[in-house]
Design a protein around this motif. Sequence first.
Motif, PDB file in Angstrom:
ATOM      1  N   GLN A  45      13.428  10.169  -0.681  1.00  0.00           N
ATOM      2  CA  GLN A  45      12.160  10.042  -1.397  1.00  0.00           C
ATOM      3  C   GLN A  45      11.190   9.131  -0.632  1.00  0.00           C
ATOM      4  O   GLN A  45       9.993   9.424  -0.528  1.00  0.00           O
ATOM      5  N   ALA A  46      11.716   8.038  -0.083  1.00  0.00           N
ATOM      6  CA  ALA A  46      10.865   7.125   0.688  1.00  0.00           C
ATOM      7  C   ALA A  46      10.327   7.810   1.936  1.00  0.00           C
ATOM      8  O   ALA A  46       9.132   7.677   2.271  1.00  0.00           O
ATOM      9  N   GLU A  47      11.190   8.538   2.631  1.00  0.00           N
ATOM     10  CA  GLU A  47      10.748   9.242   3.834  1.00  0.00           C
ATOM     11  C   GLU A  47       9.682  10.285   3.506  1.00  0.00           C
ATOM     12  O   GLU A  47       8.700  10.433   4.250  1.00  0.00           O
ATOM     13  N   HIS A  48       9.886  11.014   2.420  1.00  0.00           N
ATOM     14  CA  HIS A  48       8.901  12.025   2.025  1.00  0.00           C
ATOM     15  C   HIS A  48       7.543  11.368   1.788  1.00  0.00           C
ATOM     16  O   HIS A  48       6.509  11.861   2.258  1.00  0.00           O
ATOM     17  N   TYR A  49       7.543  10.252   1.088  1.00  0.00           N
ATOM     18  CA  TYR A  49       6.283   9.552   0.837  1.00  0.00           C
ATOM     19  C   TYR A  49       5.661   9.052   2.136  1.00  0.00           C
ATOM     20  O   TYR A  49       4.461   9.249   2.391  1.00  0.00           O
ATOM     21  N   LEU A  50       6.461   8.409   2.976  1.00  0.00           N
ATOM     22  CA  LEU A  50       5.935   7.831   4.213  1.00  0.00           C
ATOM     23  C   LEU A  50       5.427   8.900   5.171  1.00  0.00           C
ATOM     24  O   LEU A  50       4.395   8.716   5.833  1.00  0.00           O
TER      25      LEU A  50
END
Length: 258
Positions: free
Chosen positions: A76-81
Amino acid sequence: MRDHEPLIDELLGRFKQEIGADLEKYANHVHRIFETCVMRDTDPANRHKYAIAAVFHDIGIWTARTIDYLPPSIEQAEHYLNTAQGGAGVSEITAMIYWHHKIRPYHGAFHVHRIFETCVMRDTDPANRHKYAIAAVFHDIGIWTARTIDYLPPSIEQAEHYLNTAQGGAGVSEITAMIYWHHKIRPYHGAFSVTVETFRKADWTDVSLGLLTFGADPQMLRRLRRKFPNAGFHWFLIRKISANLLRHPLNPLPMFKS
């Protein structure tokens, strides 16, 4: 009094439906984490990172409905970043999330950042940035997860688990090759040679404290070491290798490849 960070509320709002009745509880936890971080580290350049890591660090509990929540939280963090920041900060923030339950002090973060930054300095293809971030985080991880200096197999195991869980197996062959060959002494000429060789050179540059540049700008490498200082990482490696030498004198460096 709360040191209010609007980004936290904005990001948590995106998961309002998934978190449901637990939203207030988790939001308060997120704010406590964030405020403790900025109380300890007053560098304004890191404030944004702490806000993002705080929101995403446990989010997989709800998005994936699992207690094994680190891989889906990182996903989820990677998708946002990648969506909001073009991949900026991926290696640092995913490392913050991955290691946030580590019991002993963590010594590898700056090594990870130096490796990643050296890779993207050498290879400017944006399609490979994400691969370098993941490989950098996992390439030595087995030192801690398996408590061994023969860390390539457990490091690859951790990377495969993450890639299979978070990316449906996408990138497994290439990223595990980057990890497996990163201590190769001679140049690599096999599959995925661009990323594997770029990663190999980056690690050798860092392990050699910049003596092996492979054509990289020495001034830029010095700036990287100032930005991400050694913090005792090389002494930590020397102690681990020395201990292994005493236990296995005929195989002191099992991770090296010819």
